[in-house]
Design an enzyme around this catalytic site. Structure first.
Site, mmCIF file in Angstrom:
data_model
loop_
_atom_site.group_PDB
_atom_site.id
_atom_site.type_symbol
_atom_site.label_atom_id
_atom_site.label_comp_id
_atom_site.label_asym_id
_atom_site.label_seq_id
_atom_site.Cartn_x
_atom_site.Cartn_y
_atom_site.Cartn_z
ATOM 1 N N SER A 1 70.963 41.105 87.981
ATOM 2 C CA SER A 1 70.023 40.226 88.262
ATOM 3 C C SER A 1 68.810 40.705 89.132
ATOM 4 C CB SER A 1 70.528 38.993 89.088
ATOM 5 O OG SER A 1 69.478 38.295 89.432
ATOM 6 N N HIS B 1 69.381 40.466 83.811
ATOM 7 C CA HIS B 1 69.493 38.935 84.001
ATOM 8 C C HIS B 1 68.339 38.409 84.984
ATOM 9 C CE1 HIS B 1 72.000 35.243 84.540
ATOM 10 N NE2 HIS B 1 71.623 35.100 85.533
ATOM 11 N N ASP C 1 66.823 35.111 86.927
ATOM 12 C CA ASP C 1 67.181 33.710 87.485
ATOM 13 C C ASP C 1 65.870 33.052 87.824
ATOM 14 O OD1 ASP C 1 70.124 33.873 87.702
ATOM 15 O OD2 ASP C 1 70.027 35.461 89.156
ATOM 16 N N MET D 1 64.410 29.677 89.019
ATOM 17 C CA MET D 1 64.808 28.451 89.897
ATOM 18 C C MET D 1 63.503 27.680 90.072
ATOM 19 S SD MET D 1 67.281 30.277 92.722
ATOM 20 C CE MET D 1 68.390 31.502 92.248
ATOM 21 N N HIS E 1 68.218 32.792 82.777
ATOM 22 C CA HIS E 1 69.168 31.933 83.409
ATOM 23 C C HIS E 1 68.256 30.637 84.130
ATOM 24 C CE1 HIS E 1 72.539 30.767 86.511
ATOM 25 N NE2 HIS E 1 72.240 29.827 85.525
ATOM 26 N N MET F 1 67.856 27.528 86.159
ATOM 27 C CA MET F 1 68.310 26.749 87.011
ATOM 28 C C MET F 1 67.195 25.690 87.477
ATOM 29 S SD MET F 1 70.562 29.557 89.088
ATOM 30 C CE MET F 1 69.615 30.957 88.496
ATOM 31 N N MET G 1 79.223 30.102 86.909
ATOM 32 C CA MET G 1 78.778 30.361 88.129
ATOM 33 C C MET G 1 79.885 30.572 89.060
ATOM 34 S SD MET G 1 75.201 30.528 88.123
ATOM 35 C CE MET G 1 75.393 30.696 89.829
ATOM 36 N N GLY H 1 71.385 29.129 93.561
ATOM 37 C CA GLY H 1 70.054 29.042 94.434
ATOM 38 C C GLY H 1 69.810 30.056 95.015
ATOM 39 N N GLY I 1 70.529 34.620 95.980
ATOM 40 C CA GLY I 1 71.382 36.021 95.655
ATOM 41 C C GLY I 1 72.315 36.310 96.733
ATOM 42 N N ASP J 1 78.357 35.000 87.163
ATOM 43 C CA ASP J 1 77.028 34.931 87.722
ATOM 44 C C ASP J 1 77.270 34.872 89.088
ATOM 45 O OD1 ASP J 1 74.596 35.019 88.779
ATOM 46 O OD2 ASP J 1 73.786 33.615 87.170
ATOM 47 N N GLY J 2 77.258 35.719 90.007
ATOM 48 C CA GLY J 2 77.417 35.597 91.359
ATOM 49 C C GLY J 2 78.503 36.290 92.172
ATOM 50 N N GLY J 3 78.177 37.057 93.177
ATOM 51 C CA GLY J 3 79.151 37.850 93.840
ATOM 52 C C GLY J 3 79.876 38.882 93.184
HETATM 53 ZN ZN ZN Z 1 71.949 33.489 87.152
#
Ligand code: ZN
Length: 193
Positions: free
Chosen positions: A7, A32, A34, A36, A65, A67, A136, A141, A143, A174-176
């Site tokens: 990302s 990626h 993101d 928002m 992506h 959001m 997710m 929301g 990173g 996606d995430g962590g």
């Molecule tokens: Zn994402």
């Protein structure tokens, strides 16, 4: 084949071209992005003009992506900006099926994402209309969050749905995601990290 889609939320926004070059050099498959809107999630990031700038300076396919609350309104903007994948949320306010069909009508791959609290079954109605599902593994929301362990079971469940109903569909997480947990995430069925 496992694809790596880091990302750009983790990039230096004053040096996006440099950081995209670093991703390419490091062997990333996609970038990626993101997006928002400060409404669907409590944070603002970037919009289509920045995606367009990224596509001008990098050969990496852009995995966008969204959001955002009303993705239907903005699909054409992100297509024209050069997105290769556009992923929307099942929890958005737009007509989900119509939005996925609109993405595909431009020859762009359509993705559908769910937040950690949304049942995997919410994907069933759309499985034929998507090229990728994005699970997710943090609350969307921001990173830099920690991977939610229950996401592994959700990935396995989604993998079973894909294998039964649409085997060509990709499964992104996606995430962590880190070198520490990548193996168990892949074993749970993800093929885009
Ligand atoms: Zn994402």
């Amino acid at each position: 084949m496992i694809r790596i889609s880091p990302s750009i939320l983790s990039a230096d926004f004053a040096n996006l071209q440099r950081d995209l070059d670093r991703l390419s050099a490091a062997g990333a498959d996609w970038a990626h992005v993101d997006v928002m809107d400060g409404h669907f999630v409590p944070n603002l990031t970037i919009g289509a003009p920045v995606v367009k700038a990224l596509s001008r300076v990098s050969e990496l396919p852009l995995d966008v992506h969204l959001m955002i609350s009303d993705p239907y309104r903005y699909i054409e903007d992100f297509v024209l900006a050069g997105a290769s994948f556009i992923t929307i949320h099942a929890e958005c306010d737009s007509d989900v099926l119509a939005t996925l069909e609109k993405i595909r009508s431009f020859g762009v791959k359509a993705g559908l994402s769910i937040k950690p609290g949304t049942p995997v079954d919410a994907l069933c109605d759309y499985i034929d209309a998507v090229d990728m599902i994005l699970i997710m593994s943090v609350e969307p929301g921001f990173g830099g969050q920690k991977f939610i362990p229950e996401s592994l079971e959700r990935l396995s469940h989604t993998r079973a749905l894909i294998d039964t109903s649409n085997p060509a569909c990709l499964l992104e997480v996606d995430g962590g995601v880190s070198p520490r947990n990548a193996r168990e995430i892949v074993e749970a069925g993800a093929d885009v990290l």
